[in-house]
Design a protein around this motif. Structure first.
Motif, PDB file in Angstrom:
ATOM      1  N   SER A 124       0.812  -1.215   0.000  1.00  0.00           N
ATOM      2  CA  SER A 124       0.000   0.000   0.000  1.00  0.00           C
ATOM      3  C   SER A 124       0.844   1.263   0.000  1.00  0.00           C
ATOM      4  CB  SER A 124      -0.935   0.008   1.215  1.00  0.00           C
ATOM      5  OG  SER A 124      -0.182  -0.082   2.408  1.00  0.00           O
ATOM      6  N   THR A 125       2.191   1.108   0.082  1.00  0.00           N
ATOM      7  CA  THR A 125       3.071   2.281   0.090  1.00  0.00           C
ATOM      8  C   THR A 125       4.188   2.220  -0.942  1.00  0.00           C
ATOM      9  OG1 THR A 125       4.455   1.277   1.816  1.00  0.00           O
ATOM     10  CG2 THR A 125       2.671   2.744   2.546  1.00  0.00           C
ATOM     11  N   VAL A 126       4.547   1.040  -1.446  1.00  0.00           N
ATOM     12  CA  VAL A 126       5.704   0.918  -2.350  1.00  0.00           C
ATOM     13  C   VAL A 126       5.355  -0.015  -3.509  1.00  0.00           C
ATOM     14  CG1 VAL A 126       8.135   0.317  -2.562  1.00  0.00           C
ATOM     15  CG2 VAL A 126       7.273   1.202  -0.391  1.00  0.00           C
ATOM     16  N   TRP A 127       5.722   0.381  -4.734  1.00  0.00           N
ATOM     17  CA  TRP A 127       5.533  -0.511  -5.878  1.00  0.00           C
ATOM     18  C   TRP A 127       6.422  -0.050  -7.046  1.00  0.00           C
ATOM     19  CZ3 TRP A 127       1.678   2.778  -4.096  1.00  0.00           C
ATOM     20  CH2 TRP A 127       1.398   3.872  -4.889  1.00  0.00           C
ATOM     21  N   THR A 128       6.658  -0.969  -7.952  1.00  0.00           N
ATOM     22  CA  THR A 128       7.323  -0.610  -9.200  1.00  0.00           C
ATOM     23  C   THR A 128       6.262  -0.147 -10.188  1.00  0.00           C
ATOM     24  OG1 THR A 128       7.208  -2.897  -9.996  1.00  0.00           O
ATOM     25  CG2 THR A 128       9.219  -2.215  -8.847  1.00  0.00           C
ATOM     26  N   PHE A 129       6.681   0.601 -11.204  1.00  0.00           N
ATOM     27  CA  PHE A 129       5.717   1.224 -12.104  1.00  0.00           C
ATOM     28  C   PHE A 129       6.305   1.320 -13.501  1.00  0.00           C
ATOM     29  CE2 PHE A 129       8.558   4.516 -10.774  1.00  0.00           C
ATOM     30  CZ  PHE A 129       8.714   5.292 -11.897  1.00  0.00           C
ATOM     31  N   ASP A 130       5.466   1.695 -14.454  1.00  0.00           N
ATOM     32  CA  ASP A 130       5.908   2.053 -15.789  1.00  0.00           C
ATOM     33  C   ASP A 130       4.997   3.152 -16.313  1.00  0.00           C
ATOM     34  OD1 ASP A 130       3.565   0.729 -16.492  1.00  0.00           O
ATOM     35  OD2 ASP A 130       4.601  -1.067 -17.174  1.00  0.00           O
ATOM     36  N   GLY A 154      -9.457   7.569  -6.812  1.00  0.00           N
ATOM     37  CA  GLY A 154      -9.938   8.742  -6.096  1.00  0.00           C
ATOM     38  C   GLY A 154      -9.108   9.119  -4.895  1.00  0.00           C
ATOM     39  N   GLN A 155      -8.253   8.214  -4.427  1.00  0.00           N
ATOM     40  CA  GLN A 155      -7.410   8.507  -3.271  1.00  0.00           C
ATOM     41  C   GLN A 155      -6.090   9.131  -3.735  1.00  0.00           C
ATOM     42  OE1 GLN A 155      -7.065   5.237  -0.373  1.00  0.00           O
ATOM     43  NE2 GLN A 155      -8.589   4.161  -1.589  1.00  0.00           N
ATOM     44  N   CYS A 156      -5.554  10.072  -2.931  1.00  0.00           N
ATOM     45  CA  CYS A 156      -4.274  10.688  -3.276  1.00  0.00           C
ATOM     46  C   CYS A 156      -3.344  10.653  -2.068  1.00  0.00           C
ATOM     47  CB  CYS A 156      -4.462  12.120  -3.764  1.00  0.00           C
ATOM     48  SG  CYS A 156      -5.234  13.222  -2.576  1.00  0.00           S
ATOM     49  N   ARG A 157      -2.063  10.494  -2.342  1.00  0.00           N
ATOM     50  CA  ARG A 157      -1.029  10.447  -1.310  1.00  0.00           C
ATOM     51  C   ARG A 157       0.201  11.199  -1.821  1.00  0.00           C
ATOM     52  NH1 ARG A 157      -5.017   8.829   0.768  1.00  0.00           N
ATOM     53  NH2 ARG A 157      -5.313   6.945   2.036  1.00  0.00           N
ATOM     54  N   THR A 158       1.123  11.510  -0.924  1.00  0.00           N
ATOM     55  CA  THR A 158       2.331  12.245  -1.286  1.00  0.00           C
ATOM     56  C   THR A 158       3.485  11.285  -1.569  1.00  0.00           C
ATOM     57  OG1 THR A 158       1.669  14.112   0.100  1.00  0.00           O
ATOM     58  CG2 THR A 158       3.998  13.992  -0.529  1.00  0.00           C
ATOM     59  N   VAL A 159       4.214  11.522  -2.663  1.00  0.00           N
ATOM     60  CA  VAL A 159       5.389  10.720  -2.998  1.00  0.00           C
ATOM     61  C   VAL A 159       6.537  11.139  -2.080  1.00  0.00           C
ATOM     62  CG1 VAL A 159       7.065  10.104  -4.777  1.00  0.00           C
ATOM     63  CG2 VAL A 159       4.661  10.457  -5.393  1.00  0.00           C
ATOM     64  N   PHE A 173      -2.031   3.846   1.246  1.00  0.00           N
ATOM     65  CA  PHE A 173      -3.368   3.793   0.666  1.00  0.00           C
ATOM     66  C   PHE A 173      -4.227   2.802   1.441  1.00  0.00           C
ATOM     67  CE2 PHE A 173      -1.233   5.694  -3.005  1.00  0.00           C
ATOM     68  CZ  PHE A 173      -2.188   6.606  -3.408  1.00  0.00           C
ATOM     69  N   LEU A 174      -5.539   2.893   1.276  1.00  0.00           N
ATOM     70  CA  LEU A 174      -6.441   1.999   2.008  1.00  0.00           C
ATOM     71  C   LEU A 174      -6.258   0.548   1.585  1.00  0.00           C
ATOM     72  CD1 LEU A 174      -9.738   4.111   2.041  1.00  0.00           C
ATOM     73  CD2 LEU A 174      -7.999   3.884   3.827  1.00  0.00           C
ATOM     74  N   ALA A 175      -5.762   0.336   0.370  1.00  0.00           N
ATOM     75  CA  ALA A 175      -5.526  -1.031  -0.123  1.00  0.00           C
ATOM     76  C   ALA A 175      -4.268  -1.028  -0.981  1.00  0.00           C
ATOM     77  CB  ALA A 175      -6.723  -1.525  -0.933  1.00  0.00           C
ATOM     78  N   ALA A 176      -3.625  -2.183  -1.081  1.00  0.00           N
ATOM     79  CA  ALA A 176      -2.473  -2.314  -1.976  1.00  0.00           C
ATOM     80  C   ALA A 176      -2.974  -2.251  -3.414  1.00  0.00           C
ATOM     81  CB  ALA A 176      -1.761  -3.638  -1.726  1.00  0.00           C
ATOM     82  N   PRO A 177      -2.360  -1.450  -4.277  1.00  0.00           N
ATOM     83  CA  PRO A 177      -2.812  -1.378  -5.665  1.00  0.00           C
ATOM     84  C   PRO A 177      -2.538  -2.688  -6.400  1.00  0.00           C
ATOM     85  CG  PRO A 177      -0.765  -0.172  -5.395  1.00  0.00           C
ATOM     86  CD  PRO A 177      -1.199  -0.577  -4.023  1.00  0.00           C
ATOM     87  N   ALA A 178      -3.359  -2.930  -7.402  1.00  0.00           N
ATOM     88  CA  ALA A 178      -3.183  -4.127  -8.226  1.00  0.00           C
ATOM     89  C   ALA A 178      -2.325  -3.801  -9.433  1.00  0.00           C
ATOM     90  CB  ALA A 178      -4.545  -4.650  -8.673  1.00  0.00           C
ATOM     91  N   ASP A 179      -1.761  -4.837 -10.017  1.00  0.00           N
ATOM     92  CA  ASP A 179      -0.969  -4.663 -11.229  1.00  0.00           C
ATOM     93  C   ASP A 179      -1.821  -3.968 -12.296  1.00  0.00           C
ATOM     94  OD1 ASP A 179       1.299  -4.890 -12.725  1.00  0.00           O
ATOM     95  OD2 ASP A 179       0.885  -6.916 -13.431  1.00  0.00           O
ATOM     96  N   ASN A 180      -1.242  -2.977 -12.958  1.00  0.00           N
ATOM     97  CA  ASN A 180      -1.874  -2.204 -14.033  1.00  0.00           C
ATOM     98  C   ASN A 180      -2.841  -1.133 -13.539  1.00  0.00           C
ATOM     99  OD1 ASN A 180      -0.539  -3.573 -16.169  1.00  0.00           O
ATOM    100  ND2 ASN A 180      -2.005  -5.265 -15.988  1.00  0.00           N
ATOM    101  N   SER A 266     -17.432   3.895  -4.886  1.00  0.00           N
ATOM    102  CA  SER A 266     -16.672   3.015  -3.992  1.00  0.00           C
ATOM    103  C   SER A 266     -17.468   2.634  -2.747  1.00  0.00           C
ATOM    104  CB  SER A 266     -15.369   3.707  -3.569  1.00  0.00           C
ATOM    105  OG  SER A 266     -14.678   2.927  -2.620  1.00  0.00           O
ATOM    106  N   THR A 267     -17.265   1.402  -2.301  1.00  0.00           N
ATOM    107  CA  THR A 267     -17.894   0.928  -1.062  1.00  0.00           C
ATOM    108  C   THR A 267     -16.955   1.037   0.135  1.00  0.00           C
ATOM    109  OG1 THR A 267     -17.167  -1.343  -1.553  1.00  0.00           O
ATOM    110  CG2 THR A 267     -19.363  -0.693  -2.325  1.00  0.00           C
ATOM    111  N   THR A 268     -15.780   1.621  -0.060  1.00  0.00           N
ATOM    112  CA  THR A 268     -14.787   1.764   1.016  1.00  0.00           C
ATOM    113  C   THR A 268     -14.953   3.115   1.702  1.00  0.00           C
ATOM    114  OG1 THR A 268     -13.223   0.384  -0.199  1.00  0.00           O
ATOM    115  CG2 THR A 268     -12.341   1.726   1.599  1.00  0.00           C
ATOM    116  N   ASN A 269     -15.068   3.097   3.018  1.00  0.00           N
ATOM    117  CA  ASN A 269     -15.228   4.330   3.775  1.00  0.00           C
ATOM    118  C   ASN A 269     -14.075   5.294   3.518  1.00  0.00           C
ATOM    119  OD1 ASN A 269     -17.596   3.386   4.903  1.00  0.00           O
ATOM    120  ND2 ASN A 269     -16.659   2.783   6.828  1.00  0.00           N
ATOM    121  N   ASP A 270     -14.398   6.569   3.398  1.00  0.00           N
ATOM    122  CA  ASP A 270     -13.435   7.677   3.261  1.00  0.00           C
ATOM    123  C   ASP A 270     -12.581   7.604   1.999  1.00  0.00           C
ATOM    124  OD1 ASP A 270     -14.285   9.067   5.446  1.00  0.00           O
ATOM    125  OD2 ASP A 270     -12.842   8.192   6.824  1.00  0.00           O
ATOM    126  N   THR A 271     -13.004   6.813   1.004  1.00  0.00           N
ATOM    127  CA  THR A 271     -12.271   6.774  -0.263  1.00  0.00           C
ATOM    128  C   THR A 271     -12.173   8.160  -0.886  1.00  0.00           C
ATOM    129  OG1 THR A 271     -12.853   4.491  -0.770  1.00  0.00           O
ATOM    130  CG2 THR A 271     -12.297   5.891  -2.635  1.00  0.00           C
TER     131      THR A 271
END
Length: 419
Positions: A124-130, A154-159, A173-180, A266-271
């Motif tokens: 939820s905080t670290v990932w590789t990207f393209d 819809g969620q935003c965080r600071t790099v 983030f509230l959840a770990a992002p999925a690939d893509n 979204s069904t996640t609170n505070d998204t």
């Protein structure tokens, strides 16, 4: 003939429209056909080559689809040349790109840059990207990262950290992002000089000069042809506005301080907390408010201040990020601050038990030390002689601080208490 200049997004397939003129230079040629090698493409002054696609007769004019690969350059030049018996005057079309660090106008990409998770085991905080490359970490650190797809949309965080392949954000983030899962980066001014990270002012000035040299069409929208204006507007809508909008749909209902989003929200609170909700049509159109809380089970977003006109079931809304991210101060996050700040302050300061002072604090002492000293002076036994003031400890069985005094009948002087 030539001189037409387009502005288009780097690396995205582009359809350009143009006309051809009879060889006598008087009338438009309306029945030309591409012989298979009549369109030549040159990208960034590299070797010329036949365009992937032939131009298409659209009636009075023609269209040509340039592929994403052909658009992956700062400058693209298209030559439309009749390779057989001359049926039209040769034509040159110029395209300048934006929206990428390698485009002709890279400074635009520093405000909004697209990327995607490329990590099947992302946290939820670290990932590789393209999706983009940037050699200078300071150009990305401090940016706001907002997901536009996936569970975190819809969620935003600071790099907080960046390498050429890995992004780190805070808070999680509230959840770990999925690939893509896709995201956008919005640059923030975090450099010591106060500049927007990654924006080379000198480069912008050079670009301005280059644009001016190409003609007033690029620097003065009023001077563009109707077709050129349409091209620019379409590119702006696609490249920028679509990335700004987190969600748009028709509301289910509204009240003084709430709006009920669509059933697929979204069904996640505070998204959508800290996002801006705006009403773009229907009841209450023209209003916008910050979302202070969101209940996923009911799709109800609470706003502040109250609506001037309550939205209804015909209100079309948009959600856009306001750039705010979770702030952490001594373990208190922004999501907790509104509910627990008073308790934290009370427990951490006013309910804190004091201890008996052992002497006057130094001038650089803590506020707590001074409060304990003042309480000691007002409560403990103080002995006074003609030359000395002595402060006793709480048990009155020892001295903790003294001060010399003098009085010559005109002036009374008390010295500093010993520490």
């Amino acid at each position: 003939m030539g001189g037409e200049v387009y502005l288009a997004e780097y690396g995205r397939a582009k359809t350009i429209h143009f006309d051809l003129v009879e060889v006598d230079g008087v009338d438009l040629r309306v029945d030309a056909a591409d012989g298979g090698s009549d369109c030549i493409v040159m990208t960034d002054e590299a070797a010329e080559g036949t365009a992937t696609n032939d131009f298409v007769d659209e009636g009075t004019g023609y269209s040509l689809v340039l592929t994403a690969a052909e658009m992956a350059g700062a400058r693209i030049t298209v030559y439309v040349i009749d390779s057989a018996t001359k049926a039209w005057l040769d034509k040159t079309i110029q395209i300048e790109t934006f929206g990428h660090l390698s485009s002709a106008h890279p400074f635009l990409s520093k405000y909004w840059t697209n990327g995607a998770v490329n990590d099947a085991s992302a946290s939820s905080t670290v990932w590789t990207f393209d999706g983009f490359t940037e050699a200078t970490a300071d150009h990305v650190i401090g940016s706001e990262l907002t997901f536009t797809s996936g569970a975190n949309a819809g969620q935003c965080r600071t790099v907080t950290d960046y390498t050429s392949t890995v992004i780190t954000v805070s808070p999680a983030f509230l959840a770990a992002p999925a690939d893509n899962d896709e995201f956008v980066l919005e640059a923030r001014p975090t450099t010591s000089a106060g500049n927007v990270p990654g924006v080379d002012i000198a480069a912008i000035l050079v670009d301005t000069a280059v644009i001016g040299a190409l003609g007033a069409g690029l620097t003065d929208l009023g001077g563009m042809s109707t077709g050129m204006k349409a091209e620019v507007n379409a590119e702006v809508d696609t490249a920028f506005l679509s990335n700004l909008i987190i969600r748009t749909n028709t509301a289910q209902a509204g009240a003084d301080a709430t709006i009920t989003l669509d059933t697929n929200a979204s069904t996640t609170n505070d998204t959508y907390r800290f996002q801006i909700v705006g009403i773009i049509s229907g009841t209450g159109a023209g209003q916008s408010r910050p979302i202070i809380s969101y209940v996923g089970s009911t799709r109800v977003a609470t706003i502040e201040p109250n609506w001037a006109t309550n939205p209804s079931s015909d209100s079309v809304f948009v959600l856009i990020p306001d750039g705010r991210s979770g702030i952490v101060v001594n373990g208190i996050t922004s999501s907790q601050l509104a509910d627990t700040a008073i308790d934290e302050i009370s427990d951490g300061v006013w309910d804190e038990a004091m201890v008996a002072s052992t002497g006057a604090p130094a001038i650089t002492g803590s506020m707590r030390a001074f409060m304990e000293w003042w309480a000691t002076l007002s409560r403990n036994v103080v002995n006074q002689t003609a030359t000395t003031t002595t402060v006793r400890n709480d048990a009155d069985d020892g001295d903790i601080s003294t001060s010399t005094v003098s009085d010559d009948g005109t002036t009374f002087v008390r010295g500093e208490f010993t520490t």
